[in-house]
Design a protein around this motif. Structure first.
Motif, PDB file in Angstrom:
ATOM      1  N   MET A 175      39.565  54.826  55.376  1.00  0.00           N
ATOM      2  CA  MET A 175      38.769  55.045  54.170  1.00  0.00           C
ATOM      3  C   MET A 175      38.448  53.709  53.534  1.00  0.00           C
ATOM      4  SD  MET A 175      40.820  58.376  52.848  1.00  0.00           S
ATOM      5  CE  MET A 175      42.269  57.701  53.606  1.00  0.00           C
ATOM      6  N   THR A 176      37.255  53.609  52.981  1.00  0.00           N
ATOM      7  CA  THR A 176      36.851  52.392  52.267  1.00  0.00           C
ATOM      8  C   THR A 176      36.120  52.805  50.995  1.00  0.00           C
ATOM      9  OG1 THR A 176      34.664  52.225  53.290  1.00  0.00           O
ATOM     10  CG2 THR A 176      36.500  51.165  54.460  1.00  0.00           C
ATOM     11  N   HIS A 177      35.848  51.824  50.136  1.00  0.00           N
ATOM     12  CA  HIS A 177      34.929  52.065  49.019  1.00  0.00           C
ATOM     13  C   HIS A 177      33.515  52.201  49.585  1.00  0.00           C
ATOM     14  CE1 HIS A 177      34.573  47.854  49.948  1.00  0.00           C
ATOM     15  NE2 HIS A 177      33.456  47.799  49.245  1.00  0.00           N
ATOM     16  N   GLU A 178      32.654  52.879  48.859  1.00  0.00           N
ATOM     17  CA  GLU A 178      31.211  52.861  49.142  1.00  0.00           C
ATOM     18  C   GLU A 178      30.704  51.461  48.755  1.00  0.00           C
ATOM     19  OE1 GLU A 178      28.115  54.921  50.700  1.00  0.00           O
ATOM     20  OE2 GLU A 178      29.883  56.071  50.067  1.00  0.00           O
ATOM     21  N   PRO A 179      29.897  50.788  49.604  1.00  0.00           N
ATOM     22  CA  PRO A 179      29.467  49.432  49.257  1.00  0.00           C
ATOM     23  C   PRO A 179      28.933  49.337  47.831  1.00  0.00           C
ATOM     24  CG  PRO A 179      28.797  49.924  51.480  1.00  0.00           C
ATOM     25  CD  PRO A 179      29.419  51.190  50.923  1.00  0.00           C
ATOM     26  N   GLY A 180      29.398  48.293  47.119  1.00  0.00           N
ATOM     27  CA  GLY A 180      28.967  48.092  45.736  1.00  0.00           C
ATOM     28  C   GLY A 180      29.762  48.893  44.725  1.00  0.00           C
ATOM     29  N   HIS A 181      30.533  49.877  45.199  1.00  0.00           N
ATOM     30  CA  HIS A 181      31.319  50.738  44.306  1.00  0.00           C
ATOM     31  C   HIS A 181      32.783  50.308  44.431  1.00  0.00           C
ATOM     32  CE1 HIS A 181      27.593  52.882  45.067  1.00  0.00           C
ATOM     33  NE2 HIS A 181      27.845  53.726  44.084  1.00  0.00           N
ATOM     34  N   MET A 182      33.151  49.287  43.687  1.00  0.00           N
ATOM     35  CA  MET A 182      34.401  48.578  43.913  1.00  0.00           C
ATOM     36  C   MET A 182      35.527  49.094  43.019  1.00  0.00           C
ATOM     37  SD  MET A 182      32.602  46.575  45.815  1.00  0.00           S
ATOM     38  CE  MET A 182      33.502  45.124  46.308  1.00  0.00           C
ATOM     39  N   LEU A 183      36.759  48.665  43.374  1.00  0.00           N
ATOM     40  CA  LEU A 183      37.884  48.873  42.466  1.00  0.00           C
ATOM     41  C   LEU A 183      37.836  47.771  41.405  1.00  0.00           C
ATOM     42  CD1 LEU A 183      40.598  50.295  41.741  1.00  0.00           C
ATOM     43  CD2 LEU A 183      41.723  48.455  43.053  1.00  0.00           C
ATOM     44  N   VAL A 184      37.740  48.165  40.152  1.00  0.00           N
ATOM     45  CA  VAL A 184      37.766  47.191  39.051  1.00  0.00           C
ATOM     46  C   VAL A 184      39.218  47.043  38.605  1.00  0.00           C
ATOM     47  CG1 VAL A 184      36.799  46.541  36.824  1.00  0.00           C
ATOM     48  CG2 VAL A 184      35.467  47.985  38.375  1.00  0.00           C
ATOM     49  N   THR A 185      39.731  45.820  38.620  1.00  0.00           N
ATOM     50  CA  THR A 185      41.155  45.580  38.367  1.00  0.00           C
ATOM     51  C   THR A 185      41.393  45.087  36.944  1.00  0.00           C
ATOM     52  OG1 THR A 185      41.225  43.234  38.936  1.00  0.00           O
ATOM     53  CG2 THR A 185      41.278  44.809  40.785  1.00  0.00           C
ATOM     54  N   ASP A 186      42.666  44.811  36.652  1.00  0.00           N
ATOM     55  CA  ASP A 186      43.018  44.213  35.354  1.00  0.00           C
ATOM     56  C   ASP A 186      43.006  42.690  35.409  1.00  0.00           C
ATOM     57  OD1 ASP A 186      43.426  46.791  34.547  1.00  0.00           O
ATOM     58  OD2 ASP A 186      45.603  46.632  34.332  1.00  0.00           O
ATOM     59  N   LEU A 187      42.841  42.111  36.605  1.00  0.00           N
ATOM     60  CA  LEU A 187      42.824  40.649  36.722  1.00  0.00           C
ATOM     61  C   LEU A 187      41.502  40.099  36.207  1.00  0.00           C
ATOM     62  CD1 LEU A 187      44.220  40.111  40.364  1.00  0.00           C
ATOM     63  CD2 LEU A 187      45.494  40.456  38.228  1.00  0.00           C
ATOM     64  N   LYS A 188      41.549  38.859  35.738  1.00  0.00           N
ATOM     65  CA  LYS A 188      40.332  38.192  35.278  1.00  0.00           C
ATOM     66  C   LYS A 188      39.863  37.203  36.349  1.00  0.00           C
ATOM     67  CE  LYS A 188      39.852  39.746  30.994  1.00  0.00           C
ATOM     68  NZ  LYS A 188      39.441  38.788  29.973  1.00  0.00           N
ATOM     69  N   ASN A 189      38.552  37.107  36.518  1.00  0.00           N
ATOM     70  CA  ASN A 189      37.997  36.157  37.497  1.00  0.00           C
ATOM     71  C   ASN A 189      38.491  34.730  37.241  1.00  0.00           C
ATOM     72  OD1 ASN A 189      36.462  38.027  38.956  1.00  0.00           O
ATOM     73  ND2 ASN A 189      34.823  37.954  37.437  1.00  0.00           N
ATOM     74  N   VAL A 190      38.541  34.336  35.981  1.00  0.00           N
ATOM     75  CA  VAL A 190      38.948  32.954  35.673  1.00  0.00           C
ATOM     76  C   VAL A 190      40.368  32.672  36.162  1.00  0.00           C
ATOM     77  CG1 VAL A 190      37.400  32.589  33.721  1.00  0.00           C
ATOM     78  CG2 VAL A 190      39.645  33.648  33.335  1.00  0.00           C
ATOM     79  N   ASP A 191      41.201  33.739  36.232  1.00  0.00           N
ATOM     80  CA  ASP A 191      42.580  33.524  36.679  1.00  0.00           C
ATOM     81  C   ASP A 191      42.675  33.306  38.182  1.00  0.00           C
ATOM     82  OD1 ASP A 191      43.495  33.761  34.094  1.00  0.00           O
ATOM     83  OD2 ASP A 191      43.679  35.942  34.248  1.00  0.00           O
ATOM     84  N   LEU A 192      41.596  33.619  38.919  1.00  0.00           N
ATOM     85  CA  LEU A 192      41.595  33.367  40.363  1.00  0.00           C
ATOM     86  C   LEU A 192      41.323  31.897  40.672  1.00  0.00           C
ATOM     87  CD1 LEU A 192      39.581  36.385  41.804  1.00  0.00           C
ATOM     88  CD2 LEU A 192      42.054  36.147  41.585  1.00  0.00           C
ATOM     89  N   ALA A 193      40.794  31.162  39.691  1.00  0.00           N
ATOM     90  CA  ALA A 193      40.407  29.766  39.952  1.00  0.00           C
ATOM     91  C   ALA A 193      41.648  28.908  40.152  1.00  0.00           C
ATOM     92  CB  ALA A 193      39.580  29.223  38.792  1.00  0.00           C
ATOM     93  N   GLU A 194      41.638  28.154  41.248  1.00  0.00           N
ATOM     94  CA  GLU A 194      42.678  27.144  41.425  1.00  0.00           C
ATOM     95  C   GLU A 194      42.348  25.965  40.542  1.00  0.00           C
ATOM     96  OE1 GLU A 194      43.155  26.056  45.459  1.00  0.00           O
ATOM     97  OE2 GLU A 194      44.169  27.927  45.949  1.00  0.00           O
ATOM     98  N   ASP A 195      43.399  25.336  40.003  1.00  0.00           N
ATOM     99  CA  ASP A 195      43.163  24.139  39.195  1.00  0.00           C
ATOM    100  C   ASP A 195      42.547  23.067  40.062  1.00  0.00           C
ATOM    101  OD1 ASP A 195      44.180  25.338  37.010  1.00  0.00           O
ATOM    102  OD2 ASP A 195      46.198  24.526  37.270  1.00  0.00           O
ATOM    103  N   ARG A 196      41.693  22.280  39.435  1.00  0.00           N
ATOM    104  CA  ARG A 196      41.120  21.134  40.168  1.00  0.00           C
ATOM    105  C   ARG A 196      42.161  20.032  40.259  1.00  0.00           C
ATOM    106  NH1 ARG A 196      36.116  18.261  39.156  1.00  0.00           N
ATOM    107  NH2 ARG A 196      36.819  17.530  41.153  1.00  0.00           N
TER     108      ARG A 196
END
Lengths: 266, 266
Positions: free
Chosen positions: B245-266
């Protein structure tokens, strides 16, 4: 001429320069040590030149200046540096034109001179080689090809210039890695400013560089362009100051700093 | 249908998905929150799939898996996630072929199911937009164009695939900046894998994507290619497991994580 070993320290290379025992290009000498472009100007225009560097950090990454006008040391770059002697060869410029070549500039030194040390592509080329990326000008044993562009630097006082760029061809996947690596080295020109279509920079023919030598482009290569330390020499040509001194191209100041120490943490 | 505001949290969007009050694509919903591709497999092949993701982190950046087989929560990604309900739409695959579409999968759930959450390009597209870089598929309001390439992923057990890439055209200077930005986001496909000549990837015609929609290329643009999260669906097609089973393309799981928290420090 004394052979300058890859394994020497920056201080050892400078000691040979000081007595003119070494007068050759410094590429490959004192591997791992930061080498610098040098510009020496009278204090009355030094302020504008410093501003020009500050406004154009990609072609003119300023690493250090004289502590005070007339002081020939550069303590930020190494112990016991005497900028009047410690470069293999110097150029003397009068009214923006190359007037003379010298092995040292002690007789010309004045109390109002200020030396500027700018980062150099040797540092990031070493980082590229360490990552297994072929640097074409090194593998072909020639000077990197450099081109005048149509990109205006931000002017400061009497200093204006179209940016000069250096070009290194490589396959796209390596270009992406090179962008990643060079982004960590803002003090030595940083990331490339362009890749691909040279005409977007006003460059007509990659086989006819304005400075340096042409290099081969392989079928899968794209040309990758970095802001180049020849740009400040163009600014000197345009500003036409009564007197200026620079290193002879390729004959750099070898410092006590290590290239690895220039890397910003990721 | 309930409008899913940009200003909602991930948890608020999931609450609407849970009751099928929201069944639309999640692009633009809960701005700033990480969205994930989802793959659900029986435990007997889950180990190989996890290995496939580990070996191919650019197309398959694994953010989280079920704590134990049969557990429908994903505590690493958010409180109270129930992967049986919390995606707008699901796809059911039988022997590698798309068999059915569903709004939830509670009736199909088994004690041996393992869910995999993979990073998604929405996160880095947000970072590009925040840097002032035009993302063509967003400005043209279409799905990003995606292409099958000639690049082999590293196989693991029954899982093999040619890499699928997404393509975003932009001028070279912006492509350099995009490489710098995306390098900081290895958990959402990371830096591009290629730019320029599409034929080097075995792509014949950029106006004929294998998935998604074509976008315009301007005169100064180069096509820039990122490893794409559709690659694991190609691996499923090839592996032909009895059930997936997969998501329908474009119909994603929205999480509690923030995109900015995925950034590695420079």
């Amino acid at each position: 001429m004394v052979a300058v070993a890859e394994s020497m320290s920056g201080e050892q290379v400078r000691a040979l320069c000081r007595t003119s025992a070494f007068t050759e290009p410094t590429s490959g000498a004192a591997r791992g040590y930061v080498q610098c472009n040098i510009v020496i100007l009278p204090a009355d225009i030094a302020k504008s030149f410093e501003e020009f560097c500050r406004l154009n950090p990609k072609p003119c990454p300023l690493l250090a200046t004289s502590p005070t006008p007339g002081d020939p040391s550069l303590p930020a770059l190494g112990t016991n540096i005497d900028i009047r002697y410690d470069i293999p060869r110097y150029r003397i410029w009068q009214k923006g034109a190359l007037a003379e070549h010298r092995l040292h500039i002690a007789e010309l030194w004045r109390d109002d001179f200020v030396a500027f040390a700018l980062g150099c592509s040797f540092s990031f080329e070493e980082a590229l080689l360490n990552a297994g990326i072929e640097v074409r000008n090194i593998s072909e044993g020639v000077n990197v090809p450099m081109f005048r562009t149509n990109l205006d630097c931000t002017p400061a006082g009497i200093f204006t210039a179209k940016m000069v760029v250096s070009m290194r061809p490589m396959p796209p996947a390596q270009a992406i890695e090179a962008i990643q690596i060079c982004s960590r080295y803002p003090s030595v020109h940083g990331a490339p400013i362009h890749f691909g279509d040279a005409s977007q920079l006003g460059i007509e023919d990659l086989s006819q560089p304005d400075f340096g030598d042409p290099v081969s482009l392989n079928e899968d290569d794209v040309p990758v362009f970095w802001a180049c330390g020849v740009t400040p020499q163009v600014a000197l040509e345009n500003a036409q100051p009564a007197l200026a001194m620079t290193h002879e191209p390729g004959h750099m100041l070898v410092t006590d700093l290590k290239n690895v120490d220039l890397a910003e943490d990721r």
